[in-house]
Design a protein around this motif. Structure first.
Motif, PDB file in Angstrom:
ATOM      1  N   GLY A  60       0.843  -1.442  -0.103  1.00 11.49           N
ATOM      2  CA  GLY A  60      -0.033  -0.072  -0.168  1.00 11.49           C
ATOM      3  C   GLY A  60       0.858   1.312   0.019  1.00 11.49           C
ATOM      4  O   GLY A  60       0.477   2.378   0.319  1.00 11.49           O
ATOM      5  N   GLN A  61       2.086   1.189  -0.652  1.00 10.43           N
ATOM      6  CA  GLN A  61       2.827   2.502  -0.645  1.00 10.43           C
ATOM      7  C   GLN A  61       3.119   2.704  -2.259  1.00 10.43           C
ATOM      8  O   GLN A  61       3.094   2.027  -2.964  1.00 10.43           O
ATOM      9  N   LEU A  62       3.512   3.857  -2.214  1.00  7.85           N
ATOM     10  CA  LEU A  62       3.985   4.545  -3.578  1.00  7.85           C
ATOM     11  C   LEU A  62       5.372   4.186  -3.869  1.00  7.85           C
ATOM     12  O   LEU A  62       6.242   4.551  -2.848  1.00  7.85           O
ATOM     13  N   PRO A  63       5.948   3.685  -4.934  1.00 11.93           N
ATOM     14  CA  PRO A  63       7.212   3.360  -5.137  1.00 11.93           C
ATOM     15  C   PRO A  63       8.215   4.422  -5.280  1.00 11.93           C
ATOM     16  O   PRO A  63       8.566   4.940  -6.696  1.00 11.93           O
ATOM     17  N   LEU A  64       8.276   5.378  -4.296  1.00 11.93           N
ATOM     18  CA  LEU A  64       9.172   6.692  -4.467  1.00 11.93           C
ATOM     19  C   LEU A  64      10.538   6.503  -4.092  1.00 11.93           C
ATOM     20  O   LEU A  64      11.568   7.002  -4.994  1.00 11.93           O
ATOM     21  N   ALA A  77      12.129   8.751  -9.765  1.00 12.40           N
ATOM     22  CA  ALA A  77      12.889   9.659 -10.844  1.00 12.40           C
ATOM     23  C   ALA A  77      13.591   8.835 -11.863  1.00 12.40           C
ATOM     24  O   ALA A  77      14.027   9.331 -12.866  1.00 12.40           O
ATOM     25  N   ASN A  78      13.828   7.476 -11.725  1.00  9.24           N
ATOM     26  CA  ASN A  78      14.460   6.598 -12.528  1.00  9.24           C
ATOM     27  C   ASN A  78      13.399   6.352 -13.585  1.00  9.24           C
ATOM     28  O   ASN A  78      12.671   5.346 -13.580  1.00  9.24           O
ATOM     29  N   ILE A  79      13.652   6.901 -14.592  1.00 10.42           N
ATOM     30  CA  ILE A  79      12.511   6.899 -15.946  1.00 10.42           C
ATOM     31  C   ILE A  79      12.422   5.157 -16.340  1.00 10.42           C
ATOM     32  O   ILE A  79      11.539   4.951 -16.842  1.00 10.42           O
ATOM     33  N   GLN A  80      13.640   4.641 -16.360  1.00  7.57           N
ATOM     34  CA  GLN A  80      13.466   3.353 -16.778  1.00  7.57           C
ATOM     35  C   GLN A  80      12.780   2.344 -16.033  1.00  7.57           C
ATOM     36  O   GLN A  80      12.619   1.088 -16.387  1.00  7.57           O
ATOM     37  N   ALA A  81      12.430   2.810 -14.913  1.00  9.29           N
ATOM     38  CA  ALA A  81      11.660   1.872 -13.598  1.00  9.29           C
ATOM     39  C   ALA A  81      10.130   1.866 -14.241  1.00  9.29           C
ATOM     40  O   ALA A  81       9.405   1.116 -13.671  1.00  9.29           O
ATOM     41  N   GLN A  82       9.866   2.647 -15.131  1.00  6.77           N
ATOM     42  CA  GLN A  82       8.238   2.744 -15.530  1.00  6.77           C
ATOM     43  C   GLN A  82       7.203   2.732 -14.594  1.00  6.77           C
ATOM     44  O   GLN A  82       6.215   2.249 -14.573  1.00  6.77           O
ATOM     45  N   VAL A  83       7.658   3.638 -13.663  1.00  3.77           N
ATOM     46  CA  VAL A  83       6.580   4.051 -12.618  1.00  3.77           C
ATOM     47  C   VAL A  83       5.395   4.672 -12.971  1.00  3.77           C
ATOM     48  O   VAL A  83       4.271   4.232 -12.292  1.00  3.77           O
ATOM     49  N   PHE A  84       5.573   5.278 -14.162  1.00  2.67           N
ATOM     50  CA  PHE A  84       4.196   5.998 -14.577  1.00  2.67           C
ATOM     51  C   PHE A  84       3.904   5.654 -15.962  1.00  2.67           C
ATOM     52  O   PHE A  84       3.027   6.228 -16.720  1.00  2.67           O
ATOM     53  N   TYR A  85       4.209   4.385 -16.142  1.00  3.19           N
ATOM     54  CA  TYR A  85       3.857   3.618 -17.464  1.00  3.19           C
ATOM     55  C   TYR A  85       2.782   2.700 -17.333  1.00  3.19           C
ATOM     56  O   TYR A  85       2.684   1.763 -16.331  1.00  3.19           O
ATOM     57  N   PRO A  86       1.601   3.212 -17.573  1.00  2.73           N
ATOM     58  CA  PRO A  86       0.263   1.927 -17.188  1.00  2.73           C
ATOM     59  C   PRO A  86       0.479   0.501 -17.637  1.00  2.73           C
ATOM     60  O   PRO A  86      -0.002  -0.151 -16.408  1.00  2.73           O
ATOM     61  N   PRO A  87       0.987  -0.103 -18.438  1.00  2.13           N
ATOM     62  CA  PRO A  87       1.159  -1.468 -18.783  1.00  2.13           C
ATOM     63  C   PRO A  87       1.950  -1.999 -17.517  1.00  2.13           C
ATOM     64  O   PRO A  87       1.703  -3.189 -17.200  1.00  2.13           O
ATOM     65  N   ILE A 241       1.743  15.663 -21.103  1.00  2.00           N
ATOM     66  CA  ILE A 241       1.439  14.385 -20.491  1.00  2.00           C
ATOM     67  C   ILE A 241       2.521  13.535 -19.387  1.00  2.00           C
ATOM     68  O   ILE A 241       2.082  13.076 -18.562  1.00  2.00           O
ATOM     69  N   SER A 242       3.460  13.536 -20.217  1.00  2.00           N
ATOM     70  CA  SER A 242       4.717  12.609 -19.520  1.00  2.00           C
ATOM     71  C   SER A 242       5.569  13.608 -18.615  1.00  2.00           C
ATOM     72  O   SER A 242       6.559  12.911 -18.215  1.00  2.00           O
ATOM     73  N   ALA A 243       5.016  14.705 -18.075  1.00  2.00           N
ATOM     74  CA  ALA A 243       5.758  15.572 -17.355  1.00  2.00           C
ATOM     75  C   ALA A 243       6.008  14.994 -15.942  1.00  2.00           C
ATOM     76  O   ALA A 243       7.118  15.304 -15.276  1.00  2.00           O
ATOM     77  N   VAL A 244       5.052  14.238 -15.564  1.00  2.00           N
ATOM     78  CA  VAL A 244       5.042  13.301 -14.323  1.00  2.00           C
ATOM     79  C   VAL A 244       6.309  12.408 -14.301  1.00  2.00           C
ATOM     80  O   VAL A 244       7.081  12.246 -12.952  1.00  2.00           O
ATOM     81  N   GLN A 251      15.636  16.119 -13.218  1.00  2.00           N
ATOM     82  CA  GLN A 251      16.152  16.463 -11.764  1.00  2.00           C
ATOM     83  C   GLN A 251      17.207  15.396 -11.605  1.00  2.00           C
ATOM     84  O   GLN A 251      18.216  15.900 -11.187  1.00  2.00           O
ATOM     85  N   ALA A 252      16.786  13.959 -11.535  1.00  2.00           N
ATOM     86  CA  ALA A 252      17.947  13.155 -11.192  1.00  2.00           C
ATOM     87  C   ALA A 252      19.149  12.920 -12.043  1.00  2.00           C
ATOM     88  O   ALA A 252      20.283  13.005 -11.652  1.00  2.00           O
ATOM     89  N   SER A 253      18.570  13.335 -13.344  1.00  2.00           N
ATOM     90  CA  SER A 253      19.753  13.243 -14.276  1.00  2.00           C
ATOM     91  C   SER A 253      21.046  14.600 -14.104  1.00  2.00           C
ATOM     92  O   SER A 253      22.171  14.168 -13.919  1.00  2.00           O
ATOM     93  N   SER A 254      20.252  15.619 -13.651  1.00  2.00           N
ATOM     94  CA  SER A 254      21.253  16.847 -13.096  1.00  2.00           C
ATOM     95  C   SER A 254      22.190  16.509 -11.838  1.00  2.00           C
ATOM     96  O   SER A 254      23.072  17.032 -11.620  1.00  2.00           O
ATOM     97  N   LEU A 255      21.430  15.503 -10.989  1.00  2.00           N
ATOM     98  CA  LEU A 255      22.255  15.320  -9.930  1.00  2.00           C
ATOM     99  C   LEU A 255      22.868  13.798 -10.027  1.00  2.00           C
ATOM    100  O   LEU A 255      23.590  13.312  -8.966  1.00  2.00           O
ATOM    101  N   SER A 256      23.129  13.198 -11.068  1.00  2.00           N
ATOM    102  CA  SER A 256      23.531  11.900 -11.466  1.00  2.00           C
ATOM    103  C   SER A 256      24.830  11.948 -12.116  1.00  2.00           C
ATOM    104  O   SER A 256      24.978  12.957 -12.713  1.00  2.00           O
ATOM    105  N   VAL A 257      25.456  10.919 -12.181  1.00  2.00           N
ATOM    106  CA  VAL A 257      26.591  10.484 -13.115  1.00  2.00           C
ATOM    107  C   VAL A 257      26.108  10.563 -14.641  1.00  2.00           C
ATOM    108  O   VAL A 257      26.949  11.008 -15.511  1.00  2.00           O
TER     109      VAL A 257
END
Length: 715
Positions: A60-64, A77-87, A241-244, A251-257
């Motif tokens: 019952g938690q959000l994967p934050l 913030a890891n776009i490859q995790a597909q947190v906001f991809y409905p499928p 639409i993809s702003a989320v 933001q993560a990219s600017s703070l990552s390697v």
């Protein structure tokens, strides 16, 4: 009109069934045998991400926030995790509903369904281009069983994102014929799904395909110039639409390697010219047996096989398209839709070919490094293979349309059998569990005992002790979110830059690195990061502070008995102006991690060394934790939990600022007495980006429910 719709639906159903049958046969080992799996990154990178989402849903938690990897990372913030991809959520819900132990299999079905979608959308695109049903099936077969999907199966986001590109192209073709709010919405939807699928290179390929197709249609006067404005509006809507997902990722990219990707991509990149040998001789470099593979290139980029019939038919279509393009304008207008479409998709194919070669061409050597440095180095140009593969598929179908029905069916069968015999069950898309042992939340490297023993050791503390690796498989740190074994390491392109600079105090590597094993065993920074255990497949050097405590299946486990708790109180604070100064202070031989905290923008502090101190963990969850602290003297609360925008702290129910501590972690000063300290992750960027995306989704829904403008004008 109603009869035409019924006929069209029957046509779609027939095409879908044929394409589904092809998928079932091509990936038969994956679908029908538990002994075979999709290999490599799919298993060791994408499965742990999907597992974390599924686990968060169950609790019952959000994967934050992932508290298991790199001492903590912003998972959302890891776009490859597909947190906001409905499928991705559908897959997680299905696994939780039926059997969490079969998440891997459901994830495989998720990927294969996207390959099928890519083939089906290609079929619809070709039917729109007036290709016959069988010819359209030939093209769709080449796209779904051809070079891109066959060679890149391990990359979940790359497959998911590519599946929507034919639908985007179909939308452009429809918009080129008639302006339509509905098809503008479909284009925006397909582009947004390509973005949310989590692989920026696939999304980049989608935009290249859309705009090269639109410009070609306009150039050949198959569409009015207003088409480019429809595409631009749809693109803007897709981005909003993809702003989320995009805003946190940026933001993560600017703070990552990842911001240093230009440092390690080098000056030469792109598919090697040698890859084109595979169009006629797919195993020329031995990519079907990687045990003997010796070529210097990524083997998955050495597979461009579309089938021998495809070479002949695409050559015919390309010749016709070039002939048509060379005609006078009046003659070109008189050409058939298929001839003009072939010319348009020939341009898409050639452009994709040029881009995917990267710096292997003289113009690319000059233009692409400048473009990537200017617009952001977020794209692997090799994945423009998507556009090349789709362009070839369309050209083949349009070339096959000239064949009689009997010959078309024969070509379809030959193409399917050819692609299946050559590409099915190859190392880049299928592996035996003998070489890719079982891995899930209960098993690592095929051993349940190994994972159980590791949990037995790390769970002696609450929260669990962290571990790291000295000479062991990288899979330990990439699967931490799934095995729930906390580690100070990781292997992710979004590794936070600050944390990696801290790791470089006890490892060897470059500033842009994302995965380094422990090399300096005596470093006190290992103590600071709560690294209690070290895994190694070979014995550690003698006289290190790590003590051998267990022999596990295939490796040895060592214990660091000087490891500090995740939360402790330090009497001294050394201020630092910035990260570089903090790292230099921590590198000093005089640095005592137990008694001194290096704090950026903090006030210097020297308190009495002797004091009554108690730090008790009341609650610990990925997105929040609560501590009960008692001290008889002022102290500085030191944690080995990574600091990141969005973390907030409360001391006795009053919000307090969090200071960047010891280069990468959270900390704050405390007065003497008893305190209840709470840390919670509430990223504001997620709130406002979700609001922006929500408004855009409302606009999209309105577009999709509108009738095409041409129909309204006739009403």
């Amino acid at each position: 009109m109603e009869q035409e719709l019924v006929t069209a639906r029957k046509d779609w159903a027939a095409g879908l069934l044929v394409l589904l049958a092809e998928i079932l046969i091509f990936y038969r080992k994956i679908i029908f045998s538990a002994h075979f799996v999709i290999p490599w990154d799919f298993r060791y990178y994408h499965l742990p991400l999907a597992s974390f989402i599924a686990s968060s849903v169950r609790h019952g938690q959000l994967p934050l926030w992932d508290a298991y990897t790199y001492c903590g990372v912003p998972f959302f913030a890891n776009i490859q995790a597909q947190v906001f991809y409905p499928p991705a959520w559908i897959t997680a819900l299905i696994a939780n509903l039926f059997d969490r132990d079969k998440l891997y299999y459901f994830l495989e079905l998720h990927l294969l369904s996207h390959i099928l979608l890519g083939g089906f959308f290609t079929f619809l695109l070709l039917r729109e281009l007036q290709a016959g049903r069988t010819a359209a099936l030939i093209g769709a077969t080449i796209f779904q069983l051809g070079p891109y999907f066959t060679s890149q199966t391990q990359h979940l986001g790359a497959i998911d994102g590519a599946a929507w590109i034919p639908l985007a192209c179909l939308s452009v073709v429809r918009l080129g014929k008639t302006p339509s709010l509905r098809w503008t919405g479909v284009l925006a939807l397909s582009l947004s799904l390509s973005i949310l699928a989590g692989f920026p290179s696939a999304a980049g390929a989608a935009f290249v395909c859309v705009f090269s197709l639109a410009l070609s249609l306009i150039a050949f006067r198959m569409s009015p110039p207003r088409l480019i404005f429809s595409c631009a509006f749809a693109t803007l809507l897709a981005v909003v639409i993809s702003a989320v997902a995009l805003a946190p990722a940026l933001q993560a990219s600017s703070l990552s390697v990842s911001k240093f990707r230009a440092d390690f991509r080098g000056q030469t990149f792109g598919l090697p010219w040698q890859a084109f040998v595979s169009m006629v001789w797919p195993n020329h470099y031995g990519i079907f047996d990687l045990s003997s593979y010796k070529a210097p290139w990524n083997p998955t980029f050495l597979y461009l096989y579309c089938g021998i019939p495809a070479l002949v038919l695409s050559a015919v279509a390309l010749y016709r398209s070039l002939t048509v393009a060379a005609r006078k304008r009046s003659s070109f207008r008189a050409a058939t839709v298929r001839e003009r479409s072939a010319a348009v998709f020939a341009i898409l194919t050639i452009l994709s070919l040029f881009l995917m070669l990267g710096t292997r061409t003289p113009p690319g050597r000059i233009i692409l490094p400048l473009a990537l440095n200017l617009f952001g180095d977020w794209m692997y140009v090799e994945f423009l293979m998507i556009g090349f593969s789709l362009g070839i598929a369309v050209l083949v179908a349009l070339g096959a349309n000239a064949l009689s029905q009997k010959y078309s069916i024969a070509v379809l069968l030959i193409t399917f059998l050819d692609l299946t015999l050559v590409g099915s069950a190859r190392p880049m898309n299928t592996a035996s569990v003998d070489t890719e042992p079982h891995i899930n939340h209960t098993t690592f490297a095929g051993s349940k005992e190994l994972l159980d023993r590791m949990r037995e050791f790390v769970n002696k503390s609450s929260p669990p002790f962290r571990f790291d690796t000295y000479d062991d498989a990288g899979g330990w740190v990439t699967t931490a979110a799934m095995t729930e074994l906390p580690t100070a390491g990781g292997n992710d392109p979004f590794a936070l830059y600050r944390l990696m600079q801290v790791r470089l105090l006890f490892t060897k590597g470059e500033r842009w690195g994302r995965y380094y094993q422990v090399s300096q065993l005596e470093s006190p920074i290992l103590d600071l990061l709560n690294v209690r255990y070290l895994l190694s497949q070979s014995p550690l050097p003698p006289n290190s502070k790590f003590v051998h405590v267990a022999d596990l299946p295939g490796r040895k486990l060592y214990e660091n008995r000087t490891a500090l708790p995740r939360f402790f109180l330090a009497p001294n604070v050394q201020p630092a102006a910035n990260l570089n100064e903090a790292i230099e202070r921590m590198r000093s031989p005089d640095f005592d991690a137990r008694s001194t905290a290096v704090v950026e923008n903090g006030a210097e502090m020297h308190a009495a060394a002797d004091a009554h101190e108690v730090v008790q963990v009341i609650e610990y969850r990925p997105n929040e934790f609560v501590l009960q602290v008692e001290t008889s003297e002022p102290r500085y609360l030191v944690t080995s939990e990574v600091n990141y925008p969005g973390w907030q702290a409360w001391v006795d129910a009053r919000e307090q600022p969090i200071f960047m501590t010891n280069g990468a972690f959270r900390g704050l000063p405390l007065s003497s007495g008893k305190h209840l300290v709470a840390f919670r992750f509430r990223p504001r960027i997620l709130l406002w980006s979700a609001l922006v995306s929500g408004v855009a989704c409302v606009i999209l829904a309105a577009l999709l429910h509108r009738q095409p403008l041409v129909q309204r004008s006739h009403a």
